[in-house]
Design an enzyme around this catalytic site. Structure first.
Site, PDB file in Angstrom:
ATOM      1  N   ASP A   7      -2.696 -10.647  -2.373  1.00 55.14           N
ATOM      2  CA  ASP A   7      -3.244 -10.163  -1.108  1.00 55.14           C
ATOM      3  C   ASP A   7      -4.738  -9.884  -1.279  1.00 55.14           C
ATOM      4  O   ASP A   7      -5.206  -9.566  -2.375  1.00 55.14           O
ATOM      5  CB  ASP A   7      -2.510  -8.875  -0.717  1.00 55.14           C
ATOM      6  CG  ASP A   7      -2.787  -8.421   0.703  1.00 55.14           C
ATOM      7  OD1 ASP A   7      -1.923  -8.655   1.571  1.00 55.14           O
ATOM      8  OD2 ASP A   7      -3.854  -7.818   0.949  1.00 55.14           O
TER       9      ASP A   7
ATOM     10  N   HIS B 295       0.816  -1.223   0.000  1.00 56.63           N
ATOM     11  CA  HIS B 295       0.000   0.000   0.000  1.00 56.63           C
ATOM     12  C   HIS B 295       0.850   1.273   0.000  1.00 56.63           C
ATOM     13  O   HIS B 295       0.305   2.381  -0.061  1.00 56.63           O
ATOM     14  CB  HIS B 295      -0.941   0.024   1.200  1.00 56.63           C
ATOM     15  CG  HIS B 295      -1.952  -1.078   1.207  1.00 56.63           C
ATOM     16  ND1 HIS B 295      -2.767  -1.341   0.134  1.00 56.63           N
ATOM     17  CD2 HIS B 295      -2.267  -1.994   2.166  1.00 56.63           C
ATOM     18  CE1 HIS B 295      -3.546  -2.384   0.428  1.00 56.63           C
ATOM     19  NE2 HIS B 295      -3.253  -2.797   1.648  1.00 56.63           N
TER      20      HIS B 295
ATOM     21  N   ASP C 219      -4.047 -12.961   3.677  1.00 55.06           N
ATOM     22  CA  ASP C 219      -5.282 -12.472   4.283  1.00 55.06           C
ATOM     23  C   ASP C 219      -6.512 -12.743   3.435  1.00 55.06           C
ATOM     24  O   ASP C 219      -7.623 -12.350   3.794  1.00 55.06           O
ATOM     25  CB  ASP C 219      -5.177 -10.979   4.612  1.00 55.06           C
ATOM     26  CG  ASP C 219      -4.520 -10.167   3.522  1.00 55.06           C
ATOM     27  OD1 ASP C 219      -4.223 -10.715   2.451  1.00 55.06           O
ATOM     28  OD2 ASP C 219      -4.281  -8.965   3.745  1.00 55.06           O
TER      29      ASP C 219
END
Length: 341
Positions: free
Chosen positions: A193, A158, A282
């Site tokens: 992800d 990010h 995740d």
């Protein structure tokens, strides 16, 4: 497979996490690494200490102003005298026709996309250690290893050229890809992800030499909300070198593997010399952030599908938070990869 790891990540121990107006303990805790290490041990992977590469690899991706902010910000924040135990911005300025701030409070807002990246006294050291882990893993592949794994913490996908966000400060996957570019004309990044790799996309959005592909939960309903849509394809020289596959919340193994096959075709058409996998775990059905529903067997199938691309591969750890199966999922994806080679 050799796995790169250092205990230096523990200097970064964030506390603050704002979720729908409620302050909670962040899910990006040092314990994540302990559970991932158990997964590596179960897979009998050899642990390697990272080489300290210094600022050079970071400077290929991040701006001088941003690196200086991260390196010196805590000292300036502490000198305010009345500041909190972590650096958390109270402004996030719109940058159009804006002036770069002098105050540390202003620069904190300028260089953070959200409140999900609190900075503490050990954040810079931990983030730098993570980049050394990622670059060492890339170097192992450049030196002849078929594949390697980088246990990076804090994660990185990010983080933009000059902005932190979503638990991320320095973009480990982008830094690994830039290091691989020293050897290869083209490099691909596959981000699995559960969240869109918005920082990675932003860094390479105008470049034709690095393909960015992200499979993630639909940003209509999930972080980062304003990036990660299918129409985002790159710009300028990079037009066509960005590929997003947003999936419905709760997507399971079979639909995910279909999306991964579409990603494979795009990567093969790009013909990279090496692949970086931004390995978020995740997407698990048991992850506390609840976006997708991948089983442990599904992660093994994901690893096998990546192996069948036949590329020198660097796995860089991104998300994956505290659940009883976090280590099992890492064992599964790396084991699936090795079993299909």
């Amino acid at each position: 497979m050799k796995a790169v790891y250092t205990e230096r990540h523990r200097s970064h121990d964030p506390q603050f996490f704002l979720v729908r107006g409620v302050v909670r303990r962040t899910t990006e805790q040092p314990e994540r690494a302990d559970r991932l290490l158990k997964g590596l041990a179960a897979g009998s992977h050899d642990l390697v200490e990272p080489t300290v590469f210094g600022q050079g690899p970071r400077a290929r991706i991040h701006s001088p102003e941003y690196l200086r902010f991260l390196a010196e910000g805590w000292e300036e924040w502490s000198a305010l005298g009345d500041a909190g135990p972590e650096m958390i911005a109270n402004i996030h300025p719109v940058r159009q026709a804006a002036t770069y701030p002098t105050s540390i409070v202003g620069r904190l807002g300028w260089h953070t996309a959200d409140t999900g990246c609190p900075i503490g006294p050990g954040t810079w050291a931990g983030a730098c250690a993570a980049t050394d882990v990622a670059v060492t893993a890339a170097q192992l592949v450049m030196d002849g290893e078929d594949a390697s794994y980088a246990l990076c913490r804090p994660p990185g996908h990010h983080a933009y050229h000059d902005m932190a966000g979503g638990f991320c400060f320095l973009n480990n996957s982008a830094i690994a890809a830039a290091h691989l570019r020293l050897r290869h004309e083209r490099v691909a990044i596959l981000d699995v992800d559960v969240h869109h790799g918005n920082g990675t996309q932003g860094i390479f959005y105008s470049r034709a030499d690095v393909l960015t592909v992200s499979i993630h939960a639909d940003p209509k309903y999930y972080y980062p909300f304003v990036w990660g849509y299918a129409h985002e394809r790159g710009e300028g020289a990079g037009l066509g070198a960005n590929f997003n596959i947003p999936l419905p919340i709760g997507t399971g193994d079979d639909a995910y593997l279909l999306a991964l096959d579409s990603a494979r075709k795009t990567i093969e058409a790009f013909a990279p010399g090496a692949l970086v996998v931004a390995l978020g775990l995740d997407a698990s059905e048991h992850d506390p952030l609840k976006g997708l529903s991948i089983t442990t067997d599904g992660f093994s199938r994901i690893g096998a599908a990546i192996a069948r691309m036949g590329l020198p591969t660097v796995f860089v750890q991104e998300g994956g938070y505290l659940s009883d199966v976090l280590g099992d999922n890492l064992t599964a994806v790396l084991g699936g990869f090795q079993g299909a080679r």
